[in-house]
Scaffold this motif. Structure first.
Motif, PDB file in Angstrom:
ATOM      1  N   PHE A   3      13.972  -7.163  -3.203  1.00 22.23           N
ATOM      2  CA  PHE A   3      13.327  -5.879  -2.939  1.00 22.23           C
ATOM      3  C   PHE A   3      13.952  -5.193  -1.733  1.00 22.23           C
ATOM      4  CE2 PHE A   3       9.976  -7.169  -5.862  1.00 22.23           C
ATOM      5  CZ  PHE A   3       9.530  -5.949  -6.372  1.00 22.23           C
ATOM      6  N   VAL A  58       4.059 -10.615 -11.713  1.00 19.48           N
ATOM      7  CA  VAL A  58       3.700  -9.601 -10.715  1.00 19.48           C
ATOM      8  C   VAL A  58       2.932 -10.240  -9.562  1.00 19.48           C
ATOM      9  CG1 VAL A  58       2.635  -7.348 -10.358  1.00 19.48           C
ATOM     10  CG2 VAL A  58       3.636  -7.890 -12.579  1.00 19.48           C
ATOM     11  N   ALA A  60       5.446 -11.416  -7.120  1.00 20.46           N
ATOM     12  CA  ALA A  60       5.936 -10.296  -6.324  1.00 20.46           C
ATOM     13  C   ALA A  60       4.901  -9.870  -5.286  1.00 20.46           C
ATOM     14  CB  ALA A  60       6.292  -9.128  -7.236  1.00 20.46           C
ATOM     15  N   ALA A  61       3.628  -9.808  -5.680  1.00 18.40           N
ATOM     16  CA  ALA A  61       2.573  -9.371  -4.763  1.00 18.40           C
ATOM     17  C   ALA A  61       2.448 -10.303  -3.561  1.00 18.40           C
ATOM     18  CB  ALA A  61       1.244  -9.278  -5.503  1.00 18.40           C
ATOM     19  N   SER A  73       3.282  -6.981   1.558  1.00 16.27           N
ATOM     20  CA  SER A  73       3.806  -7.302   0.233  1.00 16.27           C
ATOM     21  C   SER A  73       4.921  -6.342  -0.149  1.00 16.27           C
ATOM     22  CB  SER A  73       2.683  -7.223  -0.809  1.00 16.27           C
ATOM     23  OG  SER A  73       3.202  -7.262  -2.127  1.00 16.27           O
ATOM     24  N   LEU A 131       5.237  -5.082  -2.829  1.00 12.70           N
ATOM     25  CA  LEU A 131       4.639  -4.081  -3.713  1.00 12.70           C
ATOM     26  C   LEU A 131       3.826  -3.039  -2.956  1.00 12.70           C
ATOM     27  CD1 LEU A 131       3.492  -6.201  -6.790  1.00 12.70           C
ATOM     28  CD2 LEU A 131       5.671  -5.063  -6.370  1.00 12.70           C
ATOM     29  N   ARG A 169       4.039   0.788  -3.672  1.00 14.87           N
ATOM     30  CA  ARG A 169       4.602   0.981  -5.011  1.00 14.87           C
ATOM     31  C   ARG A 169       3.500   1.093  -6.055  1.00 14.87           C
ATOM     32  NH1 ARG A 169      10.109  -0.200  -5.694  1.00 14.87           N
ATOM     33  NH2 ARG A 169      11.117  -1.091  -3.843  1.00 14.87           N
ATOM     34  N   THR A 179       2.388  -0.147  -9.786  1.00  9.66           N
ATOM     35  CA  THR A 179       2.669  -1.325 -10.613  1.00  9.66           C
ATOM     36  C   THR A 179       1.562  -1.511 -11.641  1.00  9.66           C
ATOM     37  OG1 THR A 179       3.308  -3.669 -10.516  1.00  9.66           O
ATOM     38  CG2 THR A 179       1.435  -3.010  -9.177  1.00  9.66           C
ATOM     39  N   VAL A 184      -3.283  -8.637  -7.355  1.00 11.21           N
ATOM     40  CA  VAL A 184      -2.199  -7.671  -7.184  1.00 11.21           C
ATOM     41  C   VAL A 184      -2.713  -6.409  -6.495  1.00 11.21           C
ATOM     42  CG1 VAL A 184      -0.594  -6.156  -8.418  1.00 11.21           C
ATOM     43  CG2 VAL A 184      -0.819  -8.556  -9.101  1.00 11.21           C
ATOM     44  N   LEU A 187      -1.669  -3.945  -2.678  1.00  7.14           N
ATOM     45  CA  LEU A 187      -1.128  -2.594  -2.766  1.00  7.14           C
ATOM     46  C   LEU A 187      -1.652  -1.706  -1.642  1.00  7.14           C
ATOM     47  CD1 LEU A 187      -1.447  -2.093  -6.635  1.00  7.14           C
ATOM     48  CD2 LEU A 187       0.490  -3.024  -5.332  1.00  7.14           C
ATOM     49  N   TYR A 217      12.031  -0.659  -9.634  1.00  4.25           N
ATOM     50  CA  TYR A 217      11.079  -1.726  -9.988  1.00  4.25           C
ATOM     51  C   TYR A 217      10.364  -1.358 -11.280  1.00  4.25           C
ATOM     52  CZ  TYR A 217       6.627  -4.304  -9.793  1.00  4.25           C
ATOM     53  OH  TYR A 217       5.540  -5.070 -10.110  1.00  4.25           O
ATOM     54  N   SER A 271       7.463  -2.913 -14.184  1.00  4.11           N
ATOM     55  CA  SER A 271       6.428  -3.930 -14.395  1.00  4.11           C
ATOM     56  C   SER A 271       5.757  -3.712 -15.735  1.00  4.11           C
ATOM     57  CB  SER A 271       5.386  -3.879 -13.264  1.00  4.11           C
ATOM     58  OG  SER A 271       4.801  -2.589 -13.172  1.00  4.11           O
TER      59      SER A 271
END
Length: 297
Positions: free
Chosen positions: A145, A158, A161-162, A172, A174, A177, A179, A226, A230, A272, A274
């Protein structure tokens, strides 16, 4: 004479759990990417070959009589819930792939050696935890990233990623972003199917993490975890009621294919991409391939 090399060919890293990964998300993505001329490199926690959850291939054991050795061969619900025929064929072909049979280990990965990263999912806790909770793998995700290279994540991928926090921001990767991921609606529907129609003796089969005392239902779901990573809850996206083919996208009864993307829901935010679940995988992998070829940053 050898054919001219594909100028858009890229090398993609696909880390996977040693066992219990989703066969569609891994094998269909591999087939679509390699068909476009890309090379896929696999990695597992210890560098040993991986295997999917066998119930996802056969469907045996997903019906409520599945704990009975002879009766489990009889499949009703299992025929509906198992991986579809096309993905099973892709998984069978994957068994002969040299990179799949000789994966790297998470610890030896060098992110700069690859052009993109794809994070597939799975659900069964016994195999997924070492993947989702690996600090070396989270460090790899952060490096991708932060480098601006294309990244794709689907379903529980995901979550990985989170959980990956950038050393530059402490947040994070993410954060900030848009998602999507496995939605609570889809996860809860599968959970209820197991409790009331399928593996009643193992009702959490489709839950990777279960709620602890005092936590509301769904607190440990993929969508909830997730979303907590965010910048704002509205950054978690799902198909809305006014979307074309909303029922196909939201019911969990339809899966996309190479020729029909109507059931799929995919979110792209810069470099990115998802997606929610195996029913999105064809559009998901095709979208990621386009990002790779465009050299998105």
């Amino acid at each position: 004479m050898n054919p001219a090399p594909n100028p858009t060919s890229k090398t993609v890293l696909m880390p996977i759990p040693n066992r219990d990964f989703d066969p569609s998300e891994v094998a269909v993505s591999w087939r679509i990417l390699t068909a476009q001329g890309h090379q896929v490199v696999f990695a597992t926690s210890d560098g040993q070959p991986a295997a999917t959850d066998p119930m996802m291939l056969s469907g045996e054991g997903l019906d409520f009589w599945g704990f009975i050795p002879l009766l489990k061969k009889i499949k009703l619900l299992g025929l509906t819930l198992r991986t579809n025929a096309g993905a099973r064929a892709d998984y069978a072909a994957l068994q002969n792939n040299r990179a799949f049979l000789a994966p790297l280990s998470y610890a030896e990965l060098q992110p700069m050696a690859y052009d993109g990263l794809l994070l597939p999912g799975g659900h069964r806790a016994r195999g997924m935890l070492a993947y989702l909770e690996s600090q070396p793998l989270q460090d790899v995700v952060c490096a991708f990233f932060d480098s601006g290279k294309p990244v794709a994540a689907i379903c529980h991928g995901v979550v990985l990623a989170a959980r990956s926090c950038s050393p530059r921001t402490g947040k994070s990767v993410l954060y900030g972003r848009k998602t999507t991921a496995l939605t609570w609606k889809l996860e809860q529907t599968a959970w209820n199917l197991m409790k009331f129609c399928g593996r009643f003796w193992d009702p959490a089969y489709y839950r990777t993490y279960a709620e602890q005392g005092g936590e509301v239902a769904g607190y440990r779901s993929v969508q909830a975890e997730v979303t907590r990573a965010l910048a704002q809850p509205e950054d978690f996206l799902d198909a809305t009621a006014d979307a074309p083919d909303f029922f196909r996208k939201s019911s969990g009864l339809f899966r996309d294919s190479a020729s029909d993307h109507r059931p799929a829901f995919v979110v792209t935010d810069g470099n990115y991409v998802s997606a929610r679940w195996p029913g999105d995988v064809h559009l998901f992998a095709a979208t990621f391939s386009q990002l790779l070829e465009a050299g998105a940053r």
